[in-house]
Structures are given as structure tokens and as C-alpha cells.
Scaffold this active site. Structure first.
Site, PDB file in Angstrom:
ATOM      1  N   TRP A 162       1.081  -1.012   0.066  1.00 16.73           N
ATOM      2  CA  TRP A 162      -0.107  -0.015   0.120  1.00 16.73           C
ATOM      3  C   TRP A 162       0.810   1.252   0.053  1.00 16.73           C
ATOM      4  CZ3 TRP A 162      -1.296   4.076   3.111  1.00 16.73           C
ATOM      5  CH2 TRP A 162      -2.553   4.908   3.187  1.00 16.73           C
TER       6      TRP A 162
ATOM      7  N   GLU B 152     -20.677   8.515  11.397  1.00 16.25           N
ATOM      8  CA  GLU B 152     -20.376   6.830  10.820  1.00 16.25           C
ATOM      9  C   GLU B 152     -21.179   6.707   9.443  1.00 16.25           C
ATOM     10  OE1 GLU B 152     -18.096   5.150  11.264  1.00 16.25           O
ATOM     11  OE2 GLU B 152     -18.688   3.146  10.830  1.00 16.25           O
TER      12      GLU B 152
ATOM     13  N   LYS C 213     -19.332   5.370   5.998  1.00 17.63           N
ATOM     14  CA  LYS C 213     -19.587   4.262   5.152  1.00 17.63           C
ATOM     15  C   LYS C 213     -19.841   4.542   3.950  1.00 17.63           C
ATOM     16  CE  LYS C 213     -18.130   2.194   7.705  1.00 17.63           C
ATOM     17  NZ  LYS C 213     -17.603   2.128   8.867  1.00 17.63           N
TER      18      LYS C 213
ATOM     19  N   HIS D 220     -26.205  26.568   9.888  1.00 16.42           N
ATOM     20  CA  HIS D 220     -24.919  27.423   9.940  1.00 16.42           C
ATOM     21  C   HIS D 220     -24.184  27.099   8.765  1.00 16.42           C
ATOM     22  CE1 HIS D 220     -26.086  28.786  13.656  1.00 16.42           C
ATOM     23  NE2 HIS D 220     -26.131  27.527  14.413  1.00 16.42           N
TER      24      HIS D 220
ATOM     25  N   LYS E 110      -7.734  -1.492   5.788  1.00 10.71           N
ATOM     26  CA  LYS E 110      -8.067  -2.112   6.816  1.00 10.71           C
ATOM     27  C   LYS E 110      -7.370  -1.712   7.896  1.00 10.71           C
ATOM     28  CE  LYS E 110     -11.193  -4.332   9.275  1.00 10.71           C
ATOM     29  NZ  LYS E 110     -12.433  -3.401   9.412  1.00 10.71           N
TER      30      LYS E 110
HETATM   31  C1  G6P Z   1      -9.027   2.219   8.912  1.00  5.11           C
HETATM   32  C2  G6P Z   1      -9.951   1.601   8.371  1.00  5.11           C
HETATM   33  C3  G6P Z   1     -11.396   2.160   9.170  1.00  5.11           C
HETATM   34  C4  G6P Z   1     -11.003   2.226  10.717  1.00  5.11           C
HETATM   35  C5  G6P Z   1      -9.719   2.980  10.935  1.00  5.11           C
HETATM   36  C6  G6P Z   1      -9.327   2.637  12.493  1.00  5.11           C
HETATM   37  O1  G6P Z   1      -8.852   3.686   8.314  1.00  5.11           O
HETATM   38  O2  G6P Z   1     -10.344   1.518   7.010  1.00  5.11           O
HETATM   39  O3  G6P Z   1     -12.154   1.358   9.184  1.00  5.11           O
HETATM   40  O4  G6P Z   1     -12.136   2.654  11.313  1.00  5.11           O
HETATM   41  O5  G6P Z   1      -8.589   2.429  10.239  1.00  5.11           O
HETATM   42  O6  G6P Z   1      -8.902   1.330  12.689  1.00  5.11           O
HETATM   43  P1  G6P Z   1      -8.785   0.671  14.060  1.00  5.11           P
HETATM   44  O7  G6P Z   1      -8.303  -0.722  13.682  1.00  5.11           O
HETATM   45  O8  G6P Z   1      -7.847   1.487  14.914  1.00  5.11           O
HETATM   46  O9  G6P Z   1     -10.214   0.597  14.714  1.00  5.11           O
END
Ligand code: G6P
Length: 610
Positions: A74, A483, A487, A506, A605
């Protein structure tokens, strides 16, 4: 984020490495590669794009061999193309290395090495490390010594695996800030950045700690610190089975994980509710209760979806426990020299337990004297190991990049924590019993919302071509609006904003016209009348209303274009129900737009770089 797999043993390495890479696909990546010791030579194959591209390339020229490494990248330094994909080789082609993390001083190392005649062919930070190892290797050190010497020069973070054609029975792995696990088989070892790449081979694992290095032979592994001191490692058992990380008949991991939520919410509460006393027990933090009760101040820190769960936690704890709570993005907290009062407690919330910013915030809070407790899902993750104590979510592996079941489990655990502390402070037994019963009813209520998926699908069909979405909520449902919008953005690439409903006037109200779908969370609670006024404001500007409402609220049908009902519950528990239709809405919209929900573009992820 990047994925690592390494194999040493007596079997053919390629199928094991490729299977491992596929199991790590969910972490998000843009290119992949393997290096195999084949007929005394290191052969490297790499491709940009999907792992299937790499598989095609490998199938053209089979690579026999039973020592190898593989990587999904990545991009951080350098474009995601074939050249920059890992593994990287040294000038001689004797060494191959894969790396997760960032070598921060790579530019200085590279300049020195170039002056010594090393030739660089990629734009990556990682290539500097393999040439640095080469430098020490050519000076008569063995691989183990050369890697150790090179790592002592490196600033930054790494999880690395290195092999050499001159040492066909050795694989070296080292870790600092980026996870690495060693799977211990019968005369074979699988090394990976995540247990999901190991579990089909063995359930016996050892987690490397920061500054540890493993010298892995076919029949033996020796773990030492980078300073060369031997470490005695525990072998642990992975607690879940392979079927937990497979799709079980669902089209996508995301859908499977949304549908699993009645079970995962129940699992988060299993053994933790004491019905007759109207309270909760959280074994992992039982020795910390005193610090929690007397904490003058609590901090909740996290990233992404976990940060939204933290915001809900703030509302809960302040309302019921009456302790001041501050929620902070881990990435901000770590660098802004925050004030930590004596006796402060910080909760770090993370699905993976490996998010780099959250780990750094945890360390910063510890350094400043706070007690740090973790709320995380991945057993044995860095947060689980390095926090003072903590609570697991027990949600099972979450593979879908867009977090769903971890969120509802996090909010459930925060509700249990709130109940536990409130009962020790100022909440009476009968109210406690009412809360216990309401928490117990959640799995059934979630199942009922999920049964209504066809209604949500129809709404998705009506709006999937929209360019923008607005999500509004108040009180406990303000973080749910954030949230829900997250999503949608993550998996369908539609611009979406979450807003506290009253703030709409606002600014965002300027965006509203007949092309703007507005999702409003309007459950029957203490601020229901206020949110219905906000609905009127949207209607007056011809915005299209999708309302999330409480069963039995017939009135709302007159105002909203579409209504999705959720069963009634206590106000502070509503987020666990109201987020469910928003997860499904995002999912169905993404499918209609032909987006790859399990591999959304640019996302990872587990973000193990800052
Ligand atoms: C990444 C994932 C999110 C997640 C965030 C925090 O950006 O794509 O889905 O909420 O990390 O990850 P964690 O494992 O610390 O909850």
C-alpha cells in the site's frame, strides 16, 4: 495496509505464499510480489494491481522452492507500480526483502550508499534498507549480523522479512512498530503480518515485540533483541477457526459482517451482565476499577470508525458516570502536547489494535503518566499487549475494510463500561436492571432491522446515482450521522457529510435542493421534537428525507420521503440500532454503483503508518 508472508519448510512455498497474500487482501493494497529461492537463486516476480495479476505472472514460469517471501503493498513512498512493489533486491541479487512501515531516514542512507556505488532502481524507502543490509553482508557478516547492523542505523517503523541465496536455510524477521507473527508448524514456519495468513497451517504462534528479531531455520526459531540478547517467547494459540475468516456464502465480507451483528453484539456482552444486580463485569479491567472511579478526567482516543464509537462513549460516560470525558483523534493527540491531569485514564479504542496513530497516542499518554486501557478486537495485537489493561470486543476477525460489526461491539462495550461505573457512582439498582434488560434485547432488535433489508435496498435504488448525501443526527445519534456518512464515502465514493442536525442551518443548508438526499436519524427520544423541526427545514428546501425512526412513529411518514424503522430502546443505546440501516444503505448503494466494497480504492483495513 501492506501485508507480509514468509515461508520456510519442506513444502512448495509458492502456493502457501499466494494463499497467504489472498488472506491479507482485505487489508488493502495496490501491488504484490514474491521472492523465491529457486535452484540456488533468488527469483522475484511482482505486479501492480490485484493478486490475480501476480498469480498469472507466476503461472507462466513455475518457481519451485521451499523458502520464500511475499508482500502486498500500500504505497507510501513511490507510485504503486511494478518497480516499487516488494520484494526489493540488493545490487548483487543475493538478498530479497519485504517491508511494512516507513524508513524515515532513507534519504540519508540512500545518499551514502549511492556514494559507495550502490545502484537504486525504485522510488521506495525500503530499497535503502536492503542495500544497507548488503553493505554489512559484503563485509563478511552473516545474514543475521548484517540485518542487525543495518537495523541499528534505521529510524522509523518496520516489519521486515529477509532471505539470502547464500543462506538457503535461513529467514530473518524483525519488528518495530509494524506487526509480525511467527506461525510454528512441524518443521516449517509461516511468518505474517496478520494471523489470518497463518491459521490454515498452524494455530501455534509467537508475536514478535518491537525491537525483536527472529532467525528462523527449518527446524528451529531463535528470537533475540536487536541488541542481540536472547528472548524467551511464549507460544500462543489462535482462538478462532478458518471459517471465521471466510465469506460463508455472502457476496462480500462487509455484508457478512453486517449480518453477523446480532451474534457479535451478544458476544460482546457474554458473561459480562449481572442481571440481578443491574450491573456489568469487565474482567480485563477489574484491577483498574479504582483508577476509573476516581479518575478526574477520562480521555478516549481513536481513529476513523473507532473515533465515532468514542464520541458515543463520551456522551454515555458524561451522562451516567458524571466524569468529564474528552475525545480526541489519536493523530492530533500524539503531536499536540496535551495536558494530562494526575489520575487521568485514557481509553484507546481500535478494532485492529495496530493503528499507528492510536499506538502513538497510547505511548504519549503513558509517557505523561496516564493509565491507558484498551478496547480492541484483535487478540494479541499491540494495543492489547501494551495497554495497562483492557476489554476485548470478541467480534471475531473483521475483514471488510469498512468497519461495521466492530463499531457496534465497541459501542456495546462502552455501554457496559458506563453501566459498571455508573452503578458504582450514582445509578440505582432498578435503573441498572432496566439497562441490563435493554442491552440483552439488542441482538433481537438488530436482527429485526436486518430482516428489513429489502426496504433499504429499494431506497438505495432510488438514490444510488446521487452525487452528494447529507446525514443529520443529534445527541447520541450525531456520531451515528458521522459514521453513516463515512460508510457511504468509503465504499461508494459518493461525497457525504455527517452533521449535528442543528448545525445544518449554519452552512450545509445552502447545499439542499431536490437533488440532495438527507438521511435524518429521528428516533423517539428527548430531542425528537427538535429533530423534526430540522426535517421541516430540509423539506422547505425540497430536500429528500430518508428518516430512521422508532417503530410506531406514524407521524414521521407525513414528513419523510422514506422511513426505516428501528425497535425502541433506551436513548443511549439507540446508536447500536440506528447505524444498522445506514451500514446496509451504504452497502447496497456501493453494489449498485459497481464498487468493490471489500477492496475500496485507496483504503486500508489497518493503517500501520502515520
Ligand atoms: C482504517 C479503517 C477504518 C478504521 C480505522 C481505525 O482507516 O479503514 O475502518 O476505522 O482504520 O482502525 P482501528 O483498527 O484502529 O479501529
Amino acid at each position: 495496509m501492506c501485508g507480509i508472508v514468509g515461508y520456510i519448510g519442506n513444502k512448495e512455498a509458492i502456493p502457501i505464499l499466494v494463499e497467504g497474500l489472498k488472506r491479507l487482501e482485505y487489508r488493502g493494497y495496490d501491488s504484490a510480489g514474491v521472492a523465491i529461492l529457486s535452484n540456488e537463486k533468488i527469483i522475484i516476480e511482482k505486479e501492480s494491481g490485484k493478486i490475480s495479476e501476480l498469480e498469472k505472472a507466476i503461472s507462466k514460469s513455475p518457481l519451485p522452492g521451499n523458502l520464500g517471501i511475499a508482500h502486498t503493498r500500500w504505497a507510501t513512498h513511490g507510485y504503486p507500480n511494478k518497480e516499487n512493489a516488494h520484494p526489493h533486491a540488493d545490487c548483487t541479487g543475493r538478498l530479497a526483502l519485504i517491508h511494512n512501515g516507513i524508513i524515515e531516514n532513507y534519504a540519508a542512507i540512500k545518499t551514502n550508499l549511492q556514494a559507495n556505488g550502490h545502484k537504486f532502481i525504485t522510488e521506495t524507502d525500503t530499497e535503502a534498507l536492503v542495500h544497507l543490509i548488503e553493505e554489512y553482508y559484503c563485509n563478511g557478516n552473516n545474514l543475521d549480523e548484517a540485518v542487525r547492523a543495518a537495523l541499528s542505523q534505521v529510524q522509523g517503523t518496520y516489519g521486515i522479512v529477509v532471505i539470502s541465496s547464500s543462506e538457503p536455510d535461513t529467514l530473518i524477521a524483525a519488528k518495530k512498530g509494524s506487526p509480525l507473527v511467527i506461525g510454528m508448524g512441524e518443521n516449517e514456519y509461516v511468518i505474517a503480518s496478520d494471523v489470518s495468513a497463518i491459521i490454515s497451517h498452524t494455530k501455534n504462534v509467537s508475536y514478535l515485540e518491537d525491537n525483536e528479531m527472529a532467525v528462523v531455520k527449518r527446524n528451529k526459531v531463535t528470537i533475540k533483541t536487536i541488541e542481540n540478547l536472547e528472548v524467551n517467547k511464549k507460544v500462543e494459540k489462535i482462538a478462532f477457526d478458518l471459517d471465521k475468516i471466510e465469506k460463508c456464502g455472502y457476496d462480500h465480507f462487509m455484508l457478512k459482517e453486517i449480518m453477523e451483528q446480532p451474534q457479535t453484539i451478544e458476544d460482546a456482552t457474554r458473561g459480562r451482565l449481572i442481571a440481578e444486580e443491574g450491573t456489568a463485569r469487565l474482567g480485563g479491567i477489574r484491577h483498574e476499577i479504582e483508577s476509573l472511579i476516581y479518575a478526574p478526567h477520562m480521555l478516549l482516543s481513536a481513529c476513523g470508525t473507532s473515533w465515532h464509537a468514542a464520541l458515543i462513549g463520551e456522551y454515555m460516560i458524561e451522562e451516567f458516570v458524571r466524569t468529564t470525558v474528552e475525545v480526541e483523534y489519536a493523530s492530533e493527540f500524539r503531536y499536540r502536547d496535551p495536558v494530562i491531569e494526575r489520575g487521568s485514564v485514557m481509553f484507546v479504542i481500535s478494532q485492529s489494535g495496530e493503528t499507528a496513530d492510536t499506538l502513538a497516542a497510547m505511548k504519549e499518554a503513558k509517557r505523561k503518566g496516564a493509565k491507558v486501557l484498551g478496547i480492541c478486537n484483535v487478540v494479541g495485537s499491540t494495543i492489547a499487549r501494551e495497554s495497562d489493561a483492557g476489554v476485548y470486543l470478541h467480534a471475531g476477525p473483521e475483514i471488510g475494510v469498512a468497519s461495521t460489526k466492530a463499531f457496534t461491539s465497541q459501542v456495546t462495550v462502552l455501554a457496559l463500561l458506563t453501566l459498571l461505573l455508573a452503578r458504582m457512582r450514582n445509578l440505582g439498582a432498578s435503573k441498572g436492571v432496566e439497562i441490563v434488560n435493554a442491552i440483552k434485547a439488542l441482538p433481537k432488535s438488530v436482527a429485526k432491522i436486518l430482516e428489513n433489508h429489502d426496504t433499504i435496498k429499494e431506497i438505495a435504488e432510488a438514490y444510488y446515482k446521487s452525487q452528494n448525501f447529507l446525514y443529520l443526527g443529534r445527541g447520541y445519534n450525531f456520531p451515528v450521522a458521522l459514521e453513516g456518512a463515512l460508510k457511504l464515502k468509503e465504499i461508494s465514493y459518493i461525497h457525504a457529510e455527517g452533521y449535528p442536525a442543528a448545525e445544518m442551518k449554519h452552512g450545509p443548508i445552502a447545499l439542499i435542493d431536490e437533488n440532495m438526499p438527507v438521511v435524518v436519524i429521528a428516533t423517539k427520544d428527548s430531542i425528537y421534537d427538535k429533530i423534526t423541526s430540522n426535517i421541516e427545514e430540509v423539506k422547505a428546501r425540497r430536500g429528500r428525507i430518508i428518516a430512521i425512526a422508532t417503530e410506531g412513529d406514524e407521524e414521521i411518514k407525513k414528513r419523510a420521503d422514506h422511513v426505516i424503522y428501528v425497535p425502541p430502546t433506551l436513548e443511549f443505546l439507540t446508536p447500536i440500532l440506528t447505524i444498522i440501516p445506514l451500514q446496509l444503505l451504504a452497502y447496497y448503494i456501493a453494489i449498485l454503483r459497481d464498487c468493490d466494497v471489500d477492496q475500496p480504492r485507496n483504503l486500508a483495513k489497518s493503517v500501520t503508518v502515520e
